[in-house]
Write a protein that holds these residues in place. Structure first.
Motif, PDB file in Angstrom:
ATOM      1  N   HIS A 103       0.598  -1.077  -0.027  1.00 32.28           N
ATOM      2  CA  HIS A 103       0.020   0.000   0.059  1.00 32.28           C
ATOM      3  C   HIS A 103       0.991   1.330  -0.034  1.00 32.28           C
ATOM      4  O   HIS A 103       0.591   2.235   0.584  1.00 32.28           O
ATOM      5  CB  HIS A 103      -0.895  -0.002   1.314  1.00 32.28           C
ATOM      6  CG  HIS A 103      -1.402  -1.370   1.466  1.00 32.28           C
ATOM      7  ND1 HIS A 103      -2.450  -1.968   0.649  1.00 32.28           N
ATOM      8  CD2 HIS A 103      -1.233  -2.354   2.632  1.00 32.28           C
ATOM      9  CE1 HIS A 103      -2.999  -3.234   1.246  1.00 32.28           C
ATOM     10  NE2 HIS A 103      -2.115  -3.343   2.527  1.00 32.28           N
ATOM     11  N   ASP A 104       1.923   1.291  -0.699  1.00 25.58           N
ATOM     12  CA  ASP A 104       3.079   2.370  -0.548  1.00 25.58           C
ATOM     13  C   ASP A 104       3.431   2.925  -2.127  1.00 25.58           C
ATOM     14  O   ASP A 104       4.272   3.532  -1.984  1.00 25.58           O
ATOM     15  CB  ASP A 104       4.202   1.714   0.012  1.00 25.58           C
ATOM     16  CG  ASP A 104       4.979   0.451  -0.639  1.00 25.58           C
ATOM     17  OD1 ASP A 104       4.203  -0.085  -1.333  1.00 25.58           O
ATOM     18  OD2 ASP A 104       6.103   0.442  -0.252  1.00 25.58           O
ATOM     19  N   LEU A 105       2.725   2.430  -2.948  1.00 23.20           N
ATOM     20  CA  LEU A 105       3.274   3.006  -4.378  1.00 23.20           C
ATOM     21  C   LEU A 105       2.507   4.269  -4.626  1.00 23.20           C
ATOM     22  O   LEU A 105       1.089   4.227  -4.711  1.00 23.20           O
ATOM     23  CB  LEU A 105       3.031   2.048  -5.363  1.00 23.20           C
ATOM     24  CG  LEU A 105       3.584   2.585  -6.934  1.00 23.20           C
ATOM     25  CD1 LEU A 105       5.060   2.417  -6.924  1.00 23.20           C
ATOM     26  CD2 LEU A 105       3.088   1.280  -7.896  1.00 23.20           C
ATOM     27  N   TYR A 106       2.992   5.329  -5.073  1.00 21.01           N
ATOM     28  CA  TYR A 106       2.431   6.461  -5.475  1.00 21.01           C
ATOM     29  C   TYR A 106       3.098   7.231  -6.670  1.00 21.01           C
ATOM     30  O   TYR A 106       4.015   6.744  -7.139  1.00 21.01           O
ATOM     31  CB  TYR A 106       2.679   7.694  -4.230  1.00 21.01           C
ATOM     32  CG  TYR A 106       1.688   7.311  -3.040  1.00 21.01           C
ATOM     33  CD1 TYR A 106       0.625   8.122  -2.789  1.00 21.01           C
ATOM     34  CD2 TYR A 106       1.916   6.030  -2.129  1.00 21.01           C
ATOM     35  CE1 TYR A 106      -0.213   7.844  -1.697  1.00 21.01           C
ATOM     36  CE2 TYR A 106       1.062   6.178  -1.344  1.00 21.01           C
ATOM     37  CZ  TYR A 106       0.160   6.870  -0.845  1.00 21.01           C
ATOM     38  OH  TYR A 106      -0.826   6.607   0.328  1.00 21.01           O
ATOM     39  N   SER A 107       2.418   8.300  -6.956  1.00 20.18           N
ATOM     40  CA  SER A 107       2.869   9.020  -8.110  1.00 20.18           C
ATOM     41  C   SER A 107       2.265  10.658  -7.946  1.00 20.18           C
ATOM     42  O   SER A 107       1.541  10.784  -6.914  1.00 20.18           O
ATOM     43  CB  SER A 107       2.586   8.562  -9.664  1.00 20.18           C
ATOM     44  OG  SER A 107       3.352   9.219 -10.469  1.00 20.18           O
ATOM     45  N   ASN A 108       2.691  11.161  -8.944  1.00 19.17           N
ATOM     46  CA  ASN A 108       2.078  12.567  -8.927  1.00 19.17           C
ATOM     47  C   ASN A 108       1.217  12.697 -10.384  1.00 19.17           C
ATOM     48  O   ASN A 108       1.819  12.416 -11.507  1.00 19.17           O
ATOM     49  CB  ASN A 108       3.003  13.932  -8.879  1.00 19.17           C
ATOM     50  CG  ASN A 108       3.586  13.973  -7.581  1.00 19.17           C
ATOM     51  OD1 ASN A 108       3.191  13.634  -6.527  1.00 19.17           O
ATOM     52  ND2 ASN A 108       4.994  13.942  -7.452  1.00 19.17           N
ATOM     53  N   VAL A 109       0.084  13.350 -10.268  1.00 22.24           N
ATOM     54  CA  VAL A 109      -0.742  13.344 -11.646  1.00 22.24           C
ATOM     55  C   VAL A 109      -0.049  14.334 -12.543  1.00 22.24           C
ATOM     56  O   VAL A 109       0.316  14.014 -13.764  1.00 22.24           O
ATOM     57  CB  VAL A 109      -2.148  13.982 -11.358  1.00 22.24           C
ATOM     58  CG1 VAL A 109      -2.949  14.275 -12.565  1.00 22.24           C
ATOM     59  CG2 VAL A 109      -2.963  12.825 -10.700  1.00 22.24           C
ATOM     60  N   SER A 110       0.435  15.393 -12.105  1.00 22.67           N
ATOM     61  CA  SER A 110       1.372  16.388 -12.905  1.00 22.67           C
ATOM     62  C   SER A 110       2.324  15.733 -13.586  1.00 22.67           C
ATOM     63  O   SER A 110       2.488  16.070 -14.754  1.00 22.67           O
ATOM     64  CB  SER A 110       1.773  17.580 -11.986  1.00 22.67           C
ATOM     65  OG  SER A 110       2.761  17.312 -10.989  1.00 22.67           O
ATOM     66  N   ALA A 111       3.398  14.826 -12.958  1.00 22.55           N
ATOM     67  CA  ALA A 111       4.251  14.101 -13.639  1.00 22.55           C
ATOM     68  C   ALA A 111       3.620  13.198 -14.545  1.00 22.55           C
ATOM     69  O   ALA A 111       4.321  12.956 -15.469  1.00 22.55           O
ATOM     70  CB  ALA A 111       5.291  13.602 -12.518  1.00 22.55           C
ATOM     71  N   LEU A 112       2.609  12.284 -14.346  1.00 21.23           N
ATOM     72  CA  LEU A 112       2.250  11.405 -15.225  1.00 21.23           C
ATOM     73  C   LEU A 112       1.547  11.833 -16.433  1.00 21.23           C
ATOM     74  O   LEU A 112       1.724  11.408 -17.457  1.00 21.23           O
ATOM     75  CB  LEU A 112       0.937  10.480 -14.236  1.00 21.23           C
ATOM     76  CG  LEU A 112       1.392   9.878 -13.283  1.00 21.23           C
ATOM     77  CD1 LEU A 112       0.241   9.439 -12.271  1.00 21.23           C
ATOM     78  CD2 LEU A 112       2.110   8.489 -13.507  1.00 21.23           C
TER      79      LEU A 112
END
Length: 375
Positions: free
Chosen positions: A200-209
């Motif tokens: 439950h630790d995988l993230y990203s940023n919508v701006s970067a995606l």
């Protein structure tokens, strides 16, 4: 003459539009992301602002068009019906992010920032498909695996970016063979891990995606029709909706002060870590569907989202019952009442519950929530 209530609602919608402009300038057996994904501390977003509330078959049939009716002669965002300000570019594609809803994944990041969120049953839990377009979430997550049901479910968003952690071989084959634009650790991307326990630790940023969007990516078409916020809602006044998803008990409580529905999961307020707000929405659609075993894994339920079925529309503190219809995966859900007329939504965000038949109940206006049991 416009009523004081109508004026207040229109002002709330316009305020929401201004906020958007500021924001815009497990499958548990699924393979995990690359071990090279960096681990960083999870911090609140500063680039997006919470919005104040005022089955796999490709068809060649023409797409069903849904036209926004909110504020005629004013351009609107296709997925919310909210006014599109001058100078704002709405040509970017829709982005679907698969977000975990295991109890250990709460609170998530991004549920209040997505234009449309689908909640689908998976293996004895639920998962979210959060659709971004007018807004973003930095960070967003926890990001988890997809399911075969996603290929049909989000096919109407015009070849959206599909952000997920990966899946077993058969699920991966289904996603790769579809028209969804895959973004995952499998193919590379701006993912990172947080201090939360895995998976439950995988993230990203919508701006970067969004920087990974292909050159030919295009904006989504409208999914629903919207009414003028000054119009009086049609429906039965209610206090709340109670929905029994698979091992997740959901309450959407109408809050007149914010003119929105507030979410409770397993009888606790469901929070979004972006600005530490309770998950809320302007519209809740309960779309009753059948679930069948997924062809990729018989243990995984697959929502049947093509066809027709019963529909409950919660909007502006009311309930209106009707029918949903969807002829193919490229078409949005058509929402109609008993006479066949389209049911319009209040401009703003929409949360769609893909519930099993008979698994929702309504708390009448003025009644205590505890007086109505979960179905």
């Amino acid at each position: 003459m416009v009523s004081k209530l109508g004026t207040r609602r229109r002002a709330a919608v316009l305020a929401l539009c201004v906020a958007l402009v500021a924001a815009a300038c497990s499958d548990d057996s699924a393979p995990q992301a690359d071990t090279t994904v960096p681990t960083i501390a999870l911090e609140p977003a500063t680039t997006s602002k919470p919005k104040p509330t005022p089955t796999t078959t490709t068809s060649t049939e023409p797409k069903q068009q849904a036209t926004s009716t909110t504020m005629p002669d004013v351009p609107t965002w296709p997925l919310t019906g909210l006014p599109l300000p001058d100078g704002v570019d709405a040509d970017r594609p829709a982005m679907v992010v698969k977000i975990d809803n295991h109890p250990k994944a709460r609170p998530q990041s991004g549920l209040n920032e997505a234009d449309i969120v689908f909640e689908e049953n998976v293996e004895q839990l639920t998962r979210f498909a959060a659709v971004f377009h007018s807004n973003g979430a930095d960070p967003v997550g926890p990001i988890r695996s997809g399911r075969t049901q996603d290929v049909d479910l989000v096919g109407s968003f015009n070849r959206p970016l599909f952000v997920w952690s990966g899946g077993n071989r058969r699920v991966t084959d289904a996603i790769v063979a579809s028209d969804l634009r895959e973004i995952s650790p499998r193919v590379g991307g701006p993912f990172f891990r947080t201090e939360r326990p895995g998976p439950h630790d995988l993230y990203s940023n919508v701006s970067a995606l969004y920087a990974l969007a292909p050159p030919d990516a295009a904006a989504p078409e409208p999914q629903f029709e919207y009414r003028d916020p000054d119009d009086k809602p049609v429906g039965e006044p209610i206090s709340a909706a109670k929905i029994s998803m698979d091992n997740v008990r959901v309450i959407w409580k109408w809050d007149p002060a914010s003119e929105s529905f507030l979410r409770f999961s397993d009888d606790l307020p469901h929070k979004d870590t972006v600005f530490d707000a309770q998950v809320s929405t302007q519209n809740v659609l309960v779309i009753f569907v059948a679930y069948r075993p997924s062809p990729a894994d018989g243990r995984s339920p697959e929502a049947q989202t093509i066809g027709t079925g019963e529909l409950w529309v919660y909007s502006d503190g009311t309930l209106q019952k009707g029918i949903w219809t969807r002829p193919d995966r490229l078409s949005p859900f058509l929402l109609t009442d008993a006479s066949g007329s389209t049911i319009p939504l209040f401009p703003g965000r929409t949360f769609v519950e893909l519930a099993r038949v008979g698994k929702a109940a309504t708390v009448p206006a003025g009644a205590d929530i505890n007086s109505v049991p979960y179905p």
